[in-house]
Design a protein around this motif. Structure first.
Motif, PDB file in Angstrom:
ATOM      1  N   PRO A 105      87.647 -34.748  14.675  1.00  0.00           N
ATOM      2  CA  PRO A 105      87.632 -35.886  15.596  1.00  0.00           C
ATOM      3  C   PRO A 105      88.482 -37.043  15.076  1.00  0.00           C
ATOM      4  O   PRO A 105      88.637 -37.221  13.865  1.00  0.00           O
ATOM      5  CB  PRO A 105      86.152 -36.274  15.649  1.00  0.00           C
ATOM      6  N   ASP A 126      89.966 -40.038  20.225  1.00  0.00           N
ATOM      7  CA  ASP A 126      88.894 -39.374  20.963  1.00  0.00           C
ATOM      8  C   ASP A 126      87.823 -40.383  21.331  1.00  0.00           C
ATOM      9  O   ASP A 126      87.221 -40.315  22.405  1.00  0.00           O
ATOM     10  CB  ASP A 126      88.265 -38.259  20.124  1.00  0.00           C
ATOM     11  N   TYR A 213      83.775 -29.822  17.752  1.00  0.00           N
ATOM     12  CA  TYR A 213      84.504 -31.038  18.117  1.00  0.00           C
ATOM     13  C   TYR A 213      85.971 -30.723  18.417  1.00  0.00           C
ATOM     14  O   TYR A 213      86.551 -31.239  19.373  1.00  0.00           O
ATOM     15  CB  TYR A 213      84.434 -32.059  16.991  1.00  0.00           C
ATOM     16  N   ARG A 217      87.818 -31.476  22.006  1.00  0.00           N
ATOM     17  CA  ARG A 217      88.972 -32.367  22.209  1.00  0.00           C
ATOM     18  C   ARG A 217      90.162 -31.594  22.780  1.00  0.00           C
ATOM     19  O   ARG A 217      90.886 -32.110  23.625  1.00  0.00           O
ATOM     20  CB  ARG A 217      89.314 -33.102  20.911  1.00  0.00           C
TER      21      ARG A 217
END
Length: 266
Positions: A105, A126, A213, A217
């Protein structure tokens, strides 16, 4: 690489890049971008950080390309007409693409003005957390250029075409709280609380399922440009990968045992 224009720190799974040219409001030239690329590559390749934070030193996040220091054309040393886009191709855009492709992230902690390319990098996070004193500015029209470093791709997706186009064509500052209302940022906090608010989010992400994660994304960016049926296929593919991680096994076990999950990022 020894860093002259940025600060890089990694502790407790949190890597932090601080643009460190406060005397120039953290304006960007080739040297700054090269160091940022090196630091982002370290985060990607070393595999010890589980979240990246980007911020600026002093009272600005980033004022954009350093016009006095060759930031807008310093990569274009060629014969013939000037090419203001050459430095984008050689430096600015590769950094943005690296940030989007990170396997962890990415948080931006916007401590002050974010203008030009600095606006693009700030909004690429993000999770974007802004201080109340921060503002976002697309100032390219003031010098006869067009928005770059992904602005024309990113801003309409965040704020909508009408707002993004007015922001770019009028060159007006968008205060942090307006940016929150427009959907450009996740949270706005008092200036004195920015570091703590950023740290709290970073610590949570650093303890979470890192590979999930990464798939989230990447999946969001893929699905923004796809019809529903193709988006469902992206989710199917990503769920296959997530379901084969050690963190999925741990998450299910923790749920069944009614205890907090201890994710390892694997």
């Amino acid at each position: 690489m020894a860093y002259e224009h940025i600060l890089f720190d990694e502790a407790d799974g949190i890597a932090t890049i601080t643009i460190n040219r406060p005397q120039a409001l953290n304006a960007l030239h080739i040297g700054v971008i090269a160091e940022m690329i090196d630091a982002v590559d370290r985060v990607r390749d070393e595999g010890t950080a589980r979240v990246l934070v980007l911020t600026g030193a002093g009272r600005a996040f980033c004022s954009g390309a350093d016009l006095a220091g060759g930031g807008a054309g310093g990569g274009a040393r060629r014969s013939g007409p000037p090419d203001a886009g050459a430095v984008l191709e050689s430096h600015f855009n590769p950094l943005l693409e690296r940030l989007f492709a990170l396997p962890v992230p990415f948080i931006t902690s916007v401590n002050g003005p974010a203008a030009g390319a600095g606006c693009s990098y700030a909004l690429a996070g993000d999770i974007v957390i802004a201080a109340k004193s921060a503002y976002f500015l697309q100032a390219f029209v003031n010098i006869g250029l067009v928005p770059d470093v992904g602005s024309t791709w990113l801003l309409p997706r965040l704020a909508g075409r009408a707002r993004a186009q007015a922001m770019m064509m009028l060159g007006e500052r968008i205060p942090a709280e307006t940016a929150l209302d427009w959907g450009m940022v996740y949270k706005v906090v008092d200036d004195a609380e920015l570091a703590a608010a950023t740290r709290a989010v970073a610590e949570k992400l650093a303890k979470g399922p890192t590979r999930s994660y990464a798939l989230i994304r990447q999946g969001i960016r893929e699905c923004l440009d796809k019809p529903l049926s193709e988006g469902l296929m992206v989710e199917r593919r990503n769920q296959l990968q997530a379901g084969r991680t050690a963190d999925f096994v741990e998450g299910v076990s923790a749920f069944l045992q009614k205890r907090p999950a201890q994710f390892t990022g694997k």
